[in-house]
Design a protein around this motif. Structure first.
Motif, PDB file in Angstrom:
ATOM      1  N   SER A  53      49.521  26.779  52.470  1.00 48.15           N
ATOM      2  CA  SER A  53      49.258  28.353  52.139  1.00 48.15           C
ATOM      3  C   SER A  53      50.098  28.658  51.036  1.00 48.15           C
ATOM      4  N   SER A  55      52.990  30.806  48.797  1.00 50.41           N
ATOM      5  CA  SER A  55      54.055  31.573  49.330  1.00 50.41           C
ATOM      6  C   SER A  55      53.913  32.985  48.982  1.00 50.41           C
ATOM      7  N   ALA A  56      54.761  33.833  49.816  1.00 53.48           N
ATOM      8  CA  ALA A  56      54.559  35.037  49.795  1.00 53.48           C
ATOM      9  C   ALA A  56      54.639  35.777  48.464  1.00 53.48           C
ATOM     10  N   ASP A 120      44.886  30.475  49.651  1.00 56.47           N
ATOM     11  CA  ASP A 120      45.353  32.022  49.633  1.00 56.47           C
ATOM     12  C   ASP A 120      45.157  32.530  51.169  1.00 56.47           C
ATOM     13  N   THR A 121      46.350  32.732  51.898  1.00 57.41           N
ATOM     14  CA  THR A 121      45.984  33.363  53.229  1.00 57.41           C
ATOM     15  C   THR A 121      46.778  34.990  53.354  1.00 57.41           C
ATOM     16  N   GLU A 122      47.172  35.359  52.061  1.00 51.50           N
ATOM     17  CA  GLU A 122      47.984  36.403  52.078  1.00 51.50           C
ATOM     18  C   GLU A 122      46.975  37.740  51.876  1.00 51.50           C
ATOM     19  N   SER A 123      46.717  38.758  52.841  1.00 46.92           N
ATOM     20  CA  SER A 123      45.901  39.728  52.877  1.00 46.92           C
ATOM     21  C   SER A 123      46.317  40.798  51.311  1.00 46.92           C
ATOM     22  N   ASP A 155      47.792  42.417  45.193  1.00 44.23           N
ATOM     23  CA  ASP A 155      47.538  41.172  45.752  1.00 44.23           C
ATOM     24  C   ASP A 155      48.239  40.113  45.157  1.00 44.23           C
ATOM     25  N   ASN A 156      48.414  39.139  45.854  1.00 42.61           N
ATOM     26  CA  ASN A 156      49.208  37.810  45.233  1.00 42.61           C
ATOM     27  C   ASN A 156      48.300  37.069  44.272  1.00 42.61           C
ATOM     28  N   ASN A 191      40.600  37.444  52.501  1.00 39.16           N
ATOM     29  CA  ASN A 191      41.583  38.114  53.374  1.00 39.16           C
ATOM     30  C   ASN A 191      41.176  39.651  53.218  1.00 39.16           C
TER      31      ASN A 191
END
Length: 251
Positions: A53, A55-56, A120-123, A155-156, A191
């Motif tokens: 995934s 990274s933040a 990409d698992t970051e909302s 968003d990242n 996400n």
């Protein structure tokens, strides 16, 4: 040299000499060269596909993977990476093929590959203008035009659009009470980010009541009183209601 049926290692051997002598003492000699060639390709086995995934706060991830295993019946040169990034590198979102190859001393080679996938698992992160936006009713109106700052999104990986799922647009006339404003944004990986705030409009305007004009009437003949009829007061309010007009005790 080694006799027929013996085990000869890989390589070229010195000429083998054979001499034949007959009963009369005559001799004949022959020679030949023995060579053992390696015709077997090396083997190589890559690790299984790797999934990581992001990274933040960024659209990539540092990914490490195991080295491939290689072997050969006669020995091999070093294993070489033929495509993709090295283990421990920063991989961007998406899939990338990693390839390796190995060759032996006779230039027989084998290869293998696997896939590194970064998801990409970051909302998305939405920022609302506040938990509560408060306003008072406009004079004579059972509501108020309320304006507020736009909802922002970060968003990242992407630049998703903000969607108002419920509520009214900024600058609209909001009725007295609470209106829930719900917003969301979806990035290209699916996400979802959300935020909610409330617009609260309070009725602060007092009702209006108009009494009839003062009345003066004479007492009835022979009595110290009079029957008096008068019009009820009129009343109004910016917010319609079913409240009852009450009468206090006069003198």
């Amino acid at each position: 040299g080694i006799g027929s049926g013996g085990l000869f290692n890989y390589g070229v051997y010195n000429p083998e000499q054979f001499v034949f002598r007959d009963a009369a003492g005559n001799t004949a000699t022959c020679y030949f060269v023995m060579s053992v060639n390696d015709v077997e390709a090396p083997t190589i086995s890559c690790p299984a596909d790797v999934t990581a995934s992001t990274s933040a706060g960024v659209c990539n991830s540092v990914v490490s993977y195991a080295a491939p295993n290689a072997s050969d019946n006669c020995g091999f040169n070093s294993v070489q990476r033929t495509m993709g990034l090295a283990s421990g590198s920063t991989f961007s979102r998406g899939s990338q093929t990693i390839g390796f190859a190995v060759a032996d001393r006779n230039f027989y080679f084998s290869s293998c590959s696997f896939t590194v996938t970064v998801r990409d698992t970051e909302s998305p992160v939405l920022t609302c203008p506040g938990p509560v936006i408060s306003a008072n009713t406009t004079a004579g109106v059972c509501g108020a035009a309320v304006s507020f700052a736009s909802v922002t999104v970060a968003d990242n990986c992407d630049s998703p659009s903000v969607v108002r799922d419920s509520g009214q647009a900024s600058g609209s006339v909001f009725s007295v009470g609470q209106t829930s404003q719900n917003y969301s944004a979806v990035d290209t990986s699916g996400n979802v980010g959300k935020c909610v705030f409330v617009v609260n409009v309070a009725d602060t305007e007092a009702p209006v009541i108009v009494c009839p004009s003062n009345l003066t009437v004479p007492t009835a003949q022979g009595q110290c009183a009079a029957v008096v009829n008068y019009n009820l007061p009129t009343h109004s309010d910016n917010c319609a209601s079913s409240r009852v007009l009450t009468q206090g005790q006069g003198r």
